[in-house]
Design an enzyme around this catalytic site. Structure first.
Site, short mmCIF file in Angstrom:
data_model
loop_
_atom_site.label_atom_id
_atom_site.label_comp_id
_atom_site.label_asym_id
_atom_site.label_seq_id
_atom_site.Cartn_x
_atom_site.Cartn_y
_atom_site.Cartn_z
N ASP A 176 1.86 -16.09 7.46
CA ASP A 176 3.32 -16.00 7.38
C ASP A 176 3.97 -17.37 7.58
O ASP A 176 4.97 -17.71 6.94
CB ASP A 176 3.89 -15.09 8.49
CG ASP A 176 3.27 -13.71 8.53
OD1 ASP A 176 2.13 -13.56 8.05
OD2 ASP A 176 3.90 -12.79 9.06
N GLU B 85 -1.83 -5.11 1.21
CA GLU B 85 -2.86 -4.54 2.08
C GLU B 85 -3.06 -3.05 1.83
O GLU B 85 -3.84 -2.41 2.54
CB GLU B 85 -2.50 -4.79 3.54
CG GLU B 85 -2.58 -6.26 3.91
CD GLU B 85 -2.19 -6.55 5.36
OE1 GLU B 85 -1.51 -5.70 5.97
OE2 GLU B 85 -2.56 -7.62 5.87
N LYS C 100 2.34 -2.78 -1.14
CA LYS C 100 3.01 -2.98 0.14
C LYS C 100 3.97 -4.16 0.09
O LYS C 100 5.06 -4.13 0.63
CB LYS C 100 1.95 -3.22 1.21
CG LYS C 100 2.50 -3.43 2.60
CD LYS C 100 1.38 -3.72 3.59
CE LYS C 100 1.90 -3.92 4.99
NZ LYS C 100 0.89 -4.39 5.92
N GLN C 101 3.54 -5.23 -0.55
CA GLN C 101 4.36 -6.44 -0.56
C GLN C 101 4.02 -7.28 -1.78
O GLN C 101 2.95 -7.10 -2.37
CB GLN C 101 4.13 -7.25 0.70
CG GLN C 101 2.75 -7.87 0.82
CD GLN C 101 2.40 -8.18 2.26
OE1 GLN C 101 1.86 -7.34 2.97
NE2 GLN C 101 2.70 -9.39 2.70
C1 BGC Z 1 1.49 -8.07 6.28
C2 BGC Z 1 0.78 -9.40 6.33
C3 BGC Z 1 1.37 -10.21 7.45
C4 BGC Z 1 1.34 -9.44 8.76
C5 BGC Z 1 2.06 -10.16 9.87
C6 BGC Z 1 1.37 -7.38 7.63
O1 BGC Z 1 2.06 -6.17 7.61
O2 BGC Z 1 0.91 -7.23 5.30
O3 BGC Z 1 0.94 -10.08 5.11
O4 BGC Z 1 0.66 -11.39 7.59
O5 BGC Z 1 1.98 -8.20 8.59
O6 BGC Z 1 3.41 -10.35 9.54
#
Ligand code: BGC
Length: 753
Positions: free
Chosen positions: A357, A485, A587-588
């Site tokens: 992040d 994820e 998810k993202q």
């Molecule tokens: C995200 C990751 C992130 C982590 C911490 C997770 O929910 O999928 O990309 O690094 O949260 O923010």
């Protein structure tokens, strides 16, 4: 329409409430967290609150390695899981008025008001109980980071004579919310009293992994109208009792100052003790007003550069300020040993301190909103941890360096196989940040020195991690988890493959510009990297004109999120994990994250096709996601989408958008709202070192303005019915605004196109 929970009032500079949220106190506590980068605290009441809540105080960089325990141990697992641990509770008091304890969960309290002032980081609440008006004010000093100040004022409002008793604690008997096995992480090493207070010295319990134990020395002292009448040590806490009588129409004050020193700064106990005494003594010369003014001035300097002003929406204004305020309360770059955890100093979830992040989301913001040295420190943090990253790669039987997904020291400390072993794209983000810094600042010295040392080892990792497919005569990367994820163990994640090849290319080019013979990159090695670059396989679909997230993605049931019954959302709270994994829901940002990183390498048409395909399948259940979609939507002229995505990031915590803010704030995604305004709405780009803007104004706003630091200049960008760019400091600069090339000498104005 997504369900939001808004418990705090709207105000451009404050976070306010006029009731104690008995049912949602955890949420209220998260939203009123304060910190100064060195330590932080959830907005716990100092007084007793017997209802459900989460008492949490955290000292940055203080953690505990908890043994990894799993049913089936797999080789390569990290030995331990790193936890941010709840430190000593030094805010705690027990307040008695006329011998009756005030419990804020049950007391009959009138005129309650709570306010967190983001201008200076001061949290205040007041209420009337049993004829006494109590005001509590606190701040964590940014001028003296070891200092927390708590000031209580008791005002007689009913004319009776009252007795006021305060029992003031430093409590080492604290628990972690996320502790798996109800462990206690602290043991008391020493405690004692002084003429004007007490102290406690506690140490993290021993661990079998050779990780240093942490020591905290917390000291409390008082100023004001009260006398200490008793001092005891009980049940893991030092407790000073202070009493005073409160006559008719009078006011009493009690100031409690706490200093916290750690073994992170002092390896010798006696040196630490002397420093603690000296600090307390020197502070006794300083008045409350002086401390308060220093706090206000310190924050004013930060805001002068960082503030984003929004006209026409107090909600949006409060959102962006809250995010910047909480981000800077977590990290302002003063200590290069520290980093930015996903929950910062506001909760324990997620354990570790450092994730990808930082490089992917925080670096762009700090580059523009703080001194360059702050980003430099973040890069150095990873450089210092290169040996540990090499260790992580070896753990997986691979060459080079694998930066951890979750860490405190550089050693991976997260033990879910699909993350530890597979979410290797993180290595790309670490390399990307070196590029980002170099490209933004124009300063190539970091790249040429420390940067290349990191890049070469990351490149070596990728060169070893790819495999050659004879059948296709191409290189591939199998068995990964991409940024999304919600799928694991996939093959050829487009994003991962793209980043891996980019690292090989960027490193090769940097090496030819800045030869480093001592890094021993042989001609054979370079040739191999070149072959991988040329023959890397990227899943794509000609017909759809998109980059495919991974092999097999297009064979899923690609029903858009909009067609799901909303009661399924968020998926991670409603569906079995198996169902989530089989679904097409993202998810993202994944492919789109790559397109965002390398925005100048893809055409608008490619961007549009990929955005149109992936956005309808994305659930944004990581708070990191909407900002990236907002930026791309803005570039594509999808203004409404850009604003919708911005709103999700800007008020994510204030509106409890993901229904999990009670666990702590989403600190690392707080950068997202700034990214969405600056890189999205204003379309600020620095492609190939060329600064450009192409702003639009969201319909609901009257205007917005922000500053950026760029290559020794300070610029102010104001967007309303026109666009104005002011050069406030530094020499003239060439800029592109929309399609015009200009040389900015002091001010440039044009209409919004
Ligand atoms: C995200 C990751 C992130 C982590 C911490 C997770 O929910 O999928 O990309 O690094 O949260 O923010």
């Amino acid at each position: 329409m997504k369900q939001i929970t808004r418990i705090m009032g709207i105000d451009p500079w404050k976070i306010t409430a006029n009731k104690i949220e008995i049912e949602q106190r955890r949420l209220q506590e998260s939203l009123t967290s304060i910190g100064n980068g060195y330590m932080g605290m959830r907005g716990n009441f100092a007084e007793t609150f017997s209802g459900d809540h989460h008492q949490g105080t955290y000292v940055a960089g203080v953690w505990y390695p908890d043994k990894t325990r799993v049913g089936w141990w797999k080789n390569g697992y990290p030995e331990y899981f790193g936890k941010a641990i709840n430190a000593l509770d030094f805010a705690k008091i027990r307040l008695f008025i006329d011998q009756k304890e005030v419990d804020l969960a049950t007391a009959e309290v009138e005129n309650f008001e709570l306010s967190l002032n983001m201008k200076n980081g001061v949290l205040t609440y007041h209420y009337i109980v049993a004829g006494v008006r109590v005001t509590a004010e606190r701040f964590f000093s940014i001028a003296t980071q070891e200092l927390a100040v708590f000031k209580f004022t008791f005002e007689n409002v009913d004319g009776d004579l009252h007795s006021v008793r305060v029992e003031s604690f430093i409590n080492a008997n604290v628990h972690n919310e996320d502790s798996n096995y109800a462990e206690n992480f602290w043991e008391i090493y020493d405690h004692g009293t002084t003429e004007n207070g007490s102290y406690i010295l506690s140490q993290t319990v021993p661990n079998p992994f050779g990780v240093d134990q942490f020591t905290l020395l917390a000291r409390q002292e008082y100023l004001g109208d009260f006398d200490i009448t008793q001092q005891i040590f009980e049940d893991g806490a030092v407790i000073d009792t202070l009493d005073e009588v409160l006559p008719f129409s009078e006011t009493l004050t009690l100031e409690k100052r706490v200093t916290v020193l750690t073994s992170r700064d002092y390896d010798d106990l006696s040196v630490m003790t002397n420093a603690s005494v000296a600090l307390t003594d020197s502070l006794s010369e300083v008045t409350y007003d002086e401390l308060f003014n220093a706090q206000t001035e310190g924050w004013a300097t930060r805001w002068e550069l960082a503030d984003v002003q929004i006209e026409g929406s107090d909600e949006a204004q409060q959102g962006i300020r809250f995010n910047l305020f909480q981000l800077f309360s977590t990290y302002y770059g003063e200590d290069e040993r520290l980093n930015i955890g996903p929950k910062g100093l506001t909760g324990e979830k997620y354990g570790g301190a450092t994730y990808w992040d930082t490089e992917a989301y925080a670096v762009p913001l700090y580059l523009a909103l703080a001194d360059t040295s702050v980003t430099h420190n973040l890069l150095k943090y990873r450089h210092h941890q290169l040996p540990q990253a090499q260790h992580n790669a070896r753990q997986q039987g691979l060459k080079g360096a694998l930066y951890p997904m979750v860490t405190f020291t550089g050693v991976e400390c997260h033990n879910e196989w699909e993350i530890t072993f597979e979410e290797i794209h993180r290595n790309g983000a670490i390399a990307y940040a070196i590029y980002n810094y170099t490209n933004y600042t124009g300063d190539e010295t970091y790249l040429a020195h420390e940067g290349l040392e990191v890049l070469v080892e990351i490149a070596r990792f990728w060169a070893d991690r790819v495999h050659y497919s004879k059948r296709k005569d191409q290189y591939m990367i199998h068995g990964v988890t991409g940024p999304n994820e919600y799928e694991n163990n996939i093959n050829n994640n487009w994003y991962t493959n793209t980043l891996a090849t980019w690292v090989l290319k960027y490193t090769s080019e940097a090496l030819s510009k800045y030869p480093r013979p001592e890094l021993n990159v042989s001609a054979d090695e370079l040739e191999k990297w070149q072959e991988i670059i040329t023959k890397m396989y990227y899943p794509q679909d000609e017909e759809l004109g998109i980059f495919v997230q991974h092999d097999g993605f297009l064979d899923k049931d690609l029903t858009p999120v909009a067609e799901l019954d909303p009661k399924n959302l968020p998926l991670n709270q409603n569906w079995s994990w198996d169902r989530v994994l089989r679904s097409p829901y993202i998810k993202q940002a994944d492919v789109l994250q790559g397109i965002y990183f390398f925005g100048n390498k893809y055409s608008l048409d490619e961007k549009r096709k990929n955005f149109d395909f992936y956005e309808p399948l994305t659930v944004h259940e990581s708070s990191l996601s909407p900002s990236i979609h907002s930026i791309l939507a803005a570039e594509l002229g999808y203004d409404e989408k850009a604003v919708e995505m911005y709103e999700r990031t800007a008020r994510l915590d204030l509106d409890n958008y993901n229904n999990d803010t009670k666990d702590g704030l989403h600190i690392t995604s707080m950068t997202g709202s700034w990214l969405a305004i600056v890189q999205g709405f204003a379309q600020m780009k620095t492609w190939d070192g060329q600064l450009s803007f192409a702003p639009f104004l969201p319909k609901a706003w009257k205007g917005y303005a922000f500053h950026i630091n760029y290559r020794g200049r300070l610029l102010k960008i104001t967007v309303n019915d026109s666009v104005t760019i002011d050069l406030l400091k530094g020499t003239p600069i060439d800029l592109i605004i929309y399609d015009h090339q200009i040389n900015l000498t002091d001010q440039y104005k044009c209409s919004v196109s």
